[in-house]
Design a protein around this motif. Structure first.
Motif, PDB file in Angstrom:
ATOM      1  N   LEU A  22      20.016  -3.244  -5.674  1.00 48.95           N
ATOM      2  CA  LEU A  22      18.926  -2.760  -4.834  1.00 48.95           C
ATOM      3  C   LEU A  22      17.988  -1.850  -5.617  1.00 48.95           C
ATOM      4  CD1 LEU A  22      17.594  -2.479  -2.056  1.00 48.95           C
ATOM      5  CD2 LEU A  22      19.184  -0.616  -1.565  1.00 48.95           C
ATOM      6  N   ILE A  23      18.556  -0.941  -6.399  1.00 46.35           N
ATOM      7  CA  ILE A  23      17.733  -0.026  -7.191  1.00 46.35           C
ATOM      8  C   ILE A  23      16.898  -0.805  -8.214  1.00 46.35           C
ATOM      9  CG2 ILE A  23      17.811   1.833  -8.899  1.00 46.35           C
ATOM     10  CD1 ILE A  23      20.277   2.908  -7.423  1.00 46.35           C
ATOM     11  N   ALA A  24      17.524  -1.787  -8.852  1.00 51.13           N
ATOM     12  CA  ALA A  24      16.811  -2.601  -9.829  1.00 51.13           C
ATOM     13  C   ALA A  24      15.669  -3.377  -9.170  1.00 51.13           C
ATOM     14  CB  ALA A  24      17.775  -3.563 -10.520  1.00 51.13           C
ATOM     15  N   PHE A  25      15.921  -3.899  -7.978  1.00 51.03           N
ATOM     16  CA  PHE A  25      14.877  -4.635  -7.263  1.00 51.03           C
ATOM     17  C   PHE A  25      13.699  -3.727  -6.923  1.00 51.03           C
ATOM     18  CE2 PHE A  25      12.983  -5.748  -3.149  1.00 51.03           C
ATOM     19  CZ  PHE A  25      12.458  -7.008  -3.441  1.00 51.03           C
ATOM     20  N   LEU A  26      14.003  -2.522  -6.409  1.00 48.37           N
ATOM     21  CA  LEU A  26      12.944  -1.589  -6.046  1.00 48.37           C
ATOM     22  C   LEU A  26      12.159  -1.131  -7.272  1.00 48.37           C
ATOM     23  CD1 LEU A  26      14.774   0.585  -3.363  1.00 48.37           C
ATOM     24  CD2 LEU A  26      13.070  -1.202  -2.975  1.00 48.37           C
ATOM     25  N   ALA A  27      12.868  -0.908  -8.376  1.00 45.31           N
ATOM     26  CA  ALA A  27      12.191  -0.509  -9.613  1.00 45.31           C
ATOM     27  C   ALA A  27      11.281  -1.626 -10.105  1.00 45.31           C
ATOM     28  CB  ALA A  27      13.224  -0.150 -10.686  1.00 45.31           C
ATOM     29  N   GLY A  28      11.773  -2.872 -10.068  1.00 50.06           N
ATOM     30  CA  GLY A  28      10.954  -4.008 -10.463  1.00 50.06           C
ATOM     31  C   GLY A  28       9.742  -4.169  -9.567  1.00 50.06           C
ATOM     32  N   LEU A  37      -1.055  -7.017 -12.595  1.00 52.42           N
ATOM     33  CA  LEU A  37      -0.957  -8.456 -12.862  1.00 52.42           C
ATOM     34  C   LEU A  37      -1.416  -9.294 -11.675  1.00 52.42           C
ATOM     35  CD1 LEU A  37       2.526  -8.550 -14.668  1.00 52.42           C
ATOM     36  CD2 LEU A  37       0.250  -8.689 -15.721  1.00 52.42           C
ATOM     37  N   LEU A  38      -1.316  -8.737 -10.474  1.00 54.47           N
ATOM     38  CA  LEU A  38      -1.707  -9.454  -9.261  1.00 54.47           C
ATOM     39  C   LEU A  38      -2.928  -8.786  -8.646  1.00 54.47           C
ATOM     40  CD1 LEU A  38       1.852  -9.945  -7.728  1.00 54.47           C
ATOM     41  CD2 LEU A  38       0.526 -11.616  -9.021  1.00 54.47           C
ATOM     42  N   TYR A  39      -3.525  -9.489  -7.686  1.00 55.69           N
ATOM     43  CA  TYR A  39      -4.661  -8.909  -6.986  1.00 55.69           C
ATOM     44  C   TYR A  39      -4.252  -7.611  -6.308  1.00 55.69           C
ATOM     45  CZ  TYR A  39      -7.163 -13.307  -7.619  1.00 55.69           C
ATOM     46  OH  TYR A  39      -7.784 -14.389  -8.162  1.00 55.69           O
ATOM     47  N   GLU A  40      -5.181  -6.681  -6.257  1.00 54.01           N
ATOM     48  CA  GLU A  40      -4.895  -5.367  -5.699  1.00 54.01           C
ATOM     49  C   GLU A  40      -4.468  -5.493  -4.238  1.00 54.01           C
ATOM     50  OE1 GLU A  40      -7.051  -1.011  -5.053  1.00 54.01           O
ATOM     51  OE2 GLU A  40      -8.151  -2.683  -5.995  1.00 54.01           O
ATOM     52  N   GLY A  41      -3.387  -4.878  -3.898  1.00 48.62           N
ATOM     53  CA  GLY A  41      -2.909  -4.871  -2.533  1.00 48.62           C
ATOM     54  C   GLY A  41      -1.914  -5.946  -2.198  1.00 48.62           C
ATOM     55  N   VAL A  42      -1.766  -6.954  -3.062  1.00 51.32           N
ATOM     56  CA  VAL A  42      -0.826  -8.039  -2.771  1.00 51.32           C
ATOM     57  C   VAL A  42       0.611  -7.530  -2.803  1.00 51.32           C
ATOM     58  CG1 VAL A  42       0.056 -10.265  -3.585  1.00 51.32           C
ATOM     59  CG2 VAL A  42      -2.406  -9.825  -3.574  1.00 51.32           C
ATOM     60  N   ILE A  43       0.901  -6.683  -3.768  1.00 45.19           N
ATOM     61  CA  ILE A  43       2.224  -6.060  -3.869  1.00 45.19           C
ATOM     62  C   ILE A  43       2.030  -4.553  -3.742  1.00 45.19           C
ATOM     63  CG2 ILE A  43       4.278  -5.725  -5.292  1.00 45.19           C
ATOM     64  CD1 ILE A  43       4.046  -8.539  -4.420  1.00 45.19           C
ATOM     65  N   PRO A  44       2.063  -4.009  -2.529  1.00 40.48           N
ATOM     66  CA  PRO A  44       1.884  -2.559  -2.363  1.00 40.48           C
ATOM     67  C   PRO A  44       3.111  -1.805  -2.876  1.00 40.48           C
ATOM     68  CG  PRO A  44       1.622  -3.759  -0.274  1.00 40.48           C
ATOM     69  CD  PRO A  44       2.253  -4.690  -1.263  1.00 40.48           C
TER      70      PRO A  44
END
Length: 256
Positions: A22-28, A37-44
């Motif tokens: 879980l910690i690794a996922f949240l850090a990633g 790398l992605l459009y702004e806001g796609v991955i908040p």
């Protein structure tokens, strides 16, 4: 080392690995959110999603959507369970009938139930009733197939004894078949609940004006991405809760 100590050590290792994952996922996630790398806001960032989730929890309208979705899932699952068990026992108690019906049930079980949504909506409209119907249709097949397979494996000697004592169909069901079908029915219900949830949410996403699925797609259409992820987290937590409940039932009653 005693077995109990080994068992506790094993559980501790599993929990540690789960927490690490879980910690690794949240850090990633955080790295990806700030990577550009992605459009702004796609991955908040997780902080924005948590704030959006907090706002949803404190919004009175959210609980109206949550209540409708839970109602649709509950009614759909109850209908799917009742119809699936009745159909499975009726088909499985006659070997020839089961062989005839199995290809049709198996084929329909693998078909995406969303293709039936237009028909269901023509019959029930766009309200919660159509979502209950598509949820029940989705959950019916795994329950029916599991129950039918379990009925076919009931020991013939038990069936012959029941017939020798001239048991009525109701007595055959309650005294011969049902005690042997607890495991298959529960396993079918566990699968059926998952696809019932999927069917209801797909129905809400496609055509609805209330429910968690509607809320998620509405936020997406308005590019309120943090709020959309908040609703997805709620759906994910509900799925975990349903799975835990079915696991508890399975551990209590399914001895196979």
């Amino acid at each position: 080392m005693p077995k109990t100590a080994l068992s506790r050590l094993s559980v501790w290792r599993i929990r540690s690995l789960q927490l690490t994952t879980l910690i690794a996922f949240l850090a990633g996630w955080e790295l990806l959110a700030h990577s550009g790398l992605l459009y702004e806001g796609v991955i908040p960032s997780t902080g924005k999603i948590v704030l959006a989730l907090w706002d949803e929890i404190n919004s009175p309208t959210f609980y109206g959507h949550l209540g409708v979705t839970l109602l649709e899932i509950s009614v759909g699952f109850i209908i799917a369970t009742f119809a699936g068990v009745v159909c499975g026992v009726a088909l499985g108690s006659r070997c020839v009938v089961a062989q005839v019906a199995d290809p049709y049930l198996s084929s329909l079980a693998t078909a995406p139930k969303i293709i039936f949504l237009p028909i269901v909506m023509l019959m029930f409209g766009i309200g919660p009733e159509s979502k209950m119907a598509i949820g029940a249709l989705s959950g019916f097949f795994p329950i029916a197939l599991s129950t039918m397979a379990g009925t076919l494996t009931v020991r013939p000697v038990l069936v012959n004894v029941g017939r020798a004592f001239n048991l009525s169909p109701r007595q055959m069901l309650t005294k011969i078949y049902m005690p042997s079908l607890v495991g298959p029915i529960i396993r079918g219900m566990r699968l059926g609940l998952g696809v019932t949830v999927i069917g209801v949410l797909l129905g809400e996403i496609k055509l609805a004006n209330i429910g968690l699925g509607f809320l998620a797609i509405e936020y997406y259409n308005n590019f309120l991405i943090e709020q959309m992820y908040a609703i997805l987290i709620v759906i994910f937590l509900l799925a975990i809760l349903f799975n835990r409940a079915m696991t508890a039932i399975s551990n209590r009653y399914d001895r196979n």
